[in-house]
Design an enzyme around this catalytic site. Structure first.
Site, PDB file in Angstrom:
ATOM      1  N   ALA A  66       1.128  -0.449   0.139  1.00 18.04           N
ATOM      2  CA  ALA A  66       0.060  -0.346   0.001  1.00 18.04           C
ATOM      3  C   ALA A  66       0.454   1.515   0.063  1.00 18.04           C
ATOM      4  O   ALA A  66       2.438   0.860   0.585  1.00 18.04           O
ATOM      5  CB  ALA A  66      -0.862  -0.230   1.282  1.00 18.04           C
ATOM      6  N   GLY A 111       0.433  -5.144   0.938  1.00 12.20           N
ATOM      7  CA  GLY A 111      -0.319  -5.117  -0.487  1.00 12.20           C
ATOM      8  C   GLY A 111       0.352  -5.838  -1.311  1.00 12.20           C
ATOM      9  O   GLY A 111      -1.209  -6.211  -1.887  1.00 12.20           O
ATOM     10  N   GLU A 114      -0.208  -9.538  -0.683  1.00 13.07           N
ATOM     11  CA  GLU A 114      -2.122  -9.568   0.121  1.00 13.07           C
ATOM     12  C   GLU A 114      -2.806 -10.054  -1.174  1.00 13.07           C
ATOM     13  O   GLU A 114      -3.421 -10.408  -1.552  1.00 13.07           O
ATOM     14  CB  GLU A 114      -2.384  -8.067   0.882  1.00 13.07           C
ATOM     15  CG  GLU A 114      -2.096  -8.855   2.032  1.00 13.07           C
ATOM     16  CD  GLU A 114      -2.175  -7.182   3.410  1.00 13.07           C
ATOM     17  OE1 GLU A 114      -1.502  -5.879   2.307  1.00 13.07           O
ATOM     18  OE2 GLU A 114      -2.321  -7.253   4.382  1.00 13.07           O
ATOM     19  N   GLU A 134       4.647  -4.995   7.390  1.00 16.14           N
ATOM     20  CA  GLU A 134       3.781  -4.092   7.910  1.00 16.14           C
ATOM     21  C   GLU A 134       4.229  -2.967   9.684  1.00 16.14           C
ATOM     22  O   GLU A 134       4.578  -2.441  10.552  1.00 16.14           O
ATOM     23  CB  GLU A 134       2.491  -4.403   7.698  1.00 16.14           C
ATOM     24  CG  GLU A 134       2.051  -3.812   6.759  1.00 16.14           C
ATOM     25  CD  GLU A 134       1.400  -5.240   6.010  1.00 16.14           C
ATOM     26  OE1 GLU A 134       2.902  -6.360   6.368  1.00 16.14           O
ATOM     27  OE2 GLU A 134       1.088  -5.514   4.619  1.00 16.14           O
TER      28      GLU A 134
HETATM   29  N1  CAA Z   1       4.869   2.769  -0.666  1.00 12.53           N
HETATM   30  C1  CAA Z   1       5.047   4.340  -1.553  1.00 12.53           C
HETATM   31  N2  CAA Z   1       6.423   4.490  -2.545  1.00 12.53           N
HETATM   32  C2  CAA Z   1       7.069   3.635  -2.284  1.00 12.53           C
HETATM   33  C3  CAA Z   1       6.737   1.955  -1.505  1.00 12.53           C
HETATM   34  C4  CAA Z   1       5.431   1.951  -1.021  1.00 12.53           C
HETATM   35  N3  CAA Z   1       4.969   1.001   0.132  1.00 12.53           N
HETATM   36  N4  CAA Z   1       7.582   1.791  -2.128  1.00 12.53           N
HETATM   37  C5  CAA Z   1       8.325   2.169  -2.384  1.00 12.53           C
HETATM   38  N5  CAA Z   1       7.750   2.946  -2.796  1.00 12.53           N
HETATM   39  C6  CAA Z   1       8.649   4.890  -3.739  1.00 12.53           C
HETATM   40  C7  CAA Z   1       9.783   4.520  -2.785  1.00 12.53           C
HETATM   41  O1  CAA Z   1       9.194   5.638  -2.112  1.00 12.53           O
HETATM   42  C8  CAA Z   1      10.556   5.474  -4.322  1.00 12.53           C
HETATM   43  O2  CAA Z   1      10.034   6.456  -4.434  1.00 12.53           O
HETATM   44  P1  CAA Z   1      11.045   7.864  -4.602  1.00 12.53           P
HETATM   45  O3  CAA Z   1      12.086   7.569  -6.051  1.00 12.53           O
HETATM   46  O4  CAA Z   1      10.310   9.029  -5.658  1.00 12.53           O
HETATM   47  O5  CAA Z   1      11.768   8.369  -3.474  1.00 12.53           O
HETATM   48  C9  CAA Z   1      10.463   4.378  -5.349  1.00 12.53           C
HETATM   49  O6  CAA Z   1       9.443   3.841  -4.776  1.00 12.53           O
HETATM   50  C10 CAA Z   1      11.765   3.209  -5.262  1.00 12.53           C
HETATM   51  O7  CAA Z   1      12.053   2.801  -3.855  1.00 12.53           O
HETATM   52  P2  CAA Z   1      12.933   2.318  -3.071  1.00 12.53           P
HETATM   53  O8  CAA Z   1      13.960   3.514  -3.810  1.00 12.53           O
HETATM   54  O9  CAA Z   1      12.958   2.593  -2.091  1.00 12.53           O
HETATM   55  O10 CAA Z   1      13.400   1.414  -3.929  1.00 12.53           O
HETATM   56  P3  CAA Z   1      14.448   0.057  -3.493  1.00 12.53           P
HETATM   57  O11 CAA Z   1      14.751  -1.142  -4.340  1.00 12.53           O
HETATM   58  O12 CAA Z   1      15.446   0.614  -2.838  1.00 12.53           O
HETATM   59  O13 CAA Z   1      13.529  -0.296  -2.277  1.00 12.53           O
HETATM   60  C11 CAA Z   1      11.834  -1.930  -2.090  1.00 12.53           C
HETATM   61  C12 CAA Z   1      13.165  -1.135  -2.948  1.00 12.53           C
HETATM   62  C13 CAA Z   1      12.893  -2.829  -0.899  1.00 12.53           C
HETATM   63  C14 CAA Z   1      10.231  -2.614  -1.896  1.00 12.53           C
HETATM   64  C15 CAA Z   1      11.256  -0.793  -0.900  1.00 12.53           C
HETATM   65  O14 CAA Z   1      10.757   0.112  -1.526  1.00 12.53           O
HETATM   66  C16 CAA Z   1      10.509  -1.344   0.112  1.00 12.53           C
HETATM   67  O15 CAA Z   1      11.447  -0.753   1.555  1.00 12.53           O
HETATM   68  N6  CAA Z   1       9.182  -0.387   0.366  1.00 12.53           N
HETATM   69  C17 CAA Z   1       7.994  -1.018   0.706  1.00 12.53           C
HETATM   70  C18 CAA Z   1       7.374  -1.761   0.973  1.00 12.53           C
HETATM   71  C19 CAA Z   1       6.922  -1.947   2.352  1.00 12.53           C
HETATM   72  O16 CAA Z   1       6.830  -1.808   3.486  1.00 12.53           O
HETATM   73  N7  CAA Z   1       5.331  -2.221   2.169  1.00 12.53           N
HETATM   74  C20 CAA Z   1       4.170  -2.652   2.669  1.00 12.53           C
HETATM   75  C21 CAA Z   1       3.514  -0.883   2.351  1.00 12.53           C
HETATM   76  S1  CAA Z   1       2.711  -1.213   3.994  1.00 12.53           S
HETATM   77  C22 CAA Z   1       1.098  -2.017   3.230  1.00 12.53           C
HETATM   78  O17 CAA Z   1       1.260  -2.609   2.567  1.00 12.53           O
HETATM   79  C23 CAA Z   1      -0.042  -2.142   4.073  1.00 12.53           C
HETATM   80  C24 CAA Z   1      -1.039  -3.106   4.310  1.00 12.53           C
HETATM   81  O18 CAA Z   1      -0.648  -4.409   4.704  1.00 12.53           O
HETATM   82  C25 CAA Z   1      -2.427  -2.456   3.205  1.00 12.53           C
END
Ligand code: CAA
Length: 261
Positions: A66, A111, A114, A134
């Site tokens: 998400a 998500g 999920e 999460e």
């Molecule tokens: N939400 C918003 N933006 C996201 C995102 C997310 N879940 N995941 C990645 N992005 C964005 C980053 O902010 C980044 O944007 P910018 O270029 O504008 O800075 C872009 O995507 C590229 O990401 P990274 O630079 O972080 O890429 P990376 O290769 O260094 O890392 C990754 C990849 C490990 C997937 C890392 O992006 C990450 O940890 N993302 C979040 C993953 C996460 O925690 N997901 C769970 C979200 S909570 C949820 O889903 C709740 C639910 O159950 C409903």
């Protein structure tokens, strides 16, 4: 509806849905969820689509979760509303009367993991990574992870993955039964399409009723579950496809083209 974050394409009897926000690693914001809901409705009403593939744009992510930027400042009410929206859309996908294959091409986190679990079958590229990160963000999984993960991989494994926020590779996802198959990245879409075509060549009503019986039966006791199967089985005998396929078998002919009737 004008689609900005989701692409819907059709090839033969197969719909390919691509979540298309590659710059944000296909993170699901409210707009994307609303578009997905619309696309599911389009597929639901399209009698020419017999199977669906869901994937993510780009070569890095399926769906990285998400949208954290959108969630960051949400209030309790807004957070709950966002969770309800995700759960509503994913449940609609799960209940779609057509089989859905997740072609997991990269990160399937939060998500993303999920939504893949709301699909019927998961095929992963060997570059895919799965997890429910999460708790590391101060939240619980919110789009079905606390419920579907345990149903897919068992309670103990689901609790370990969710409590630790650990990210696992595709081969580990295969080992614990989260995915059906792992393939080379360049083979992912062809493997998903081949599987979708094989399914689409069988009787669509029988596939639909099998999906319903499995989904409903997984949630209840075996006697109730078997009564769903008997209902589904009986209903098949009202179809032309059953008559045609069994006549073809008895007459030693090859069955050509189910009519979806
Ligand atoms: N939400 C918003 N933006 C996201 C995102 C997310 N879940 N995941 C990645 N992005 C964005 C980053 O902010 C980044 O944007 P910018 O270029 O504008 O800075 C872009 O995507 C590229 O990401 P990274 O630079 O972080 O890429 P990376 O290769 O260094 O890392 C990754 C990849 C490990 C997937 C890392 O992006 C990450 O940890 N993302 C979040 C993953 C996460 O925690 N997901 C769970 C979200 S909570 C949820 O889903 C709740 C639910 O159950 C409903």
């Amino acid at each position: 509806m004008e689609l900005k974050n989701v692409i819907l394409e059709k090839e033969d009897k197969i719909a390919v849905v691509t979540i298309n926000r590659p710059k944000a690693l296909n993170a699901l914001n409210s707009d994307t969820l609303t578009e997905l809901d619309y696309v599911i409705g389009e597929i639901e009403n399209d009698d020419e689509v017999f199977a669906v593939i869901l994937t993510g744009a780009g070569d890095k992510a399926f769906v990285a979760g998400a949208d954290i930027s959108e969630m960051k400042d949400k209030s309790v009410i807004e957070g709950r509303k966002f969770g309800i929206l995700g759960n509503k859309v994913f449940r609609r996908l799960e209940l779609l009367e057509k089989p859905v294959i997740a072609a997991v091409n990269g990160f399937a986190l939060g998500g993303g993991c999920e939504i893949s679990m709301a699909c019927d079958i998961r095929i992963a590229s060997n570059k895919a990574k799965f997890g429910q990160p999460e708790t590391g963000l101060g939240i619980t999984p919110g789009f079905g992870g606390t419920q579907r993960l345990a149903r897919h991989v068992g309670e103990g494994m689901a609790k370990e993955l969710i409590y630790t926020a650990k990210i696992i590779k595709a081969d580990e996802a295969l080992r614990i039964g989260l995915v059906n198959r792992v393939v080379e990245p360049e083979e992912l879409m062809s493997a998903a399409k081949e599987l979708a075509k094989t399914i689409a060549n069988n009787a669509p009503i029988a596939v639909k009723l099998s999906k319903q019986a499995i989904n409903r039966g997984m949630q209840c006791d075996i006697d109730t579950a078997l009564s769903f199967e008997s209902e589904a089985f009986g209903e098949c005998f009202s179809t032309e496809d059953q008559k045609d396929a069994m006549s073809a078998f008895v007459e030693k002919r090859k069955m050509e083209g189910f009519k979806n009737r």
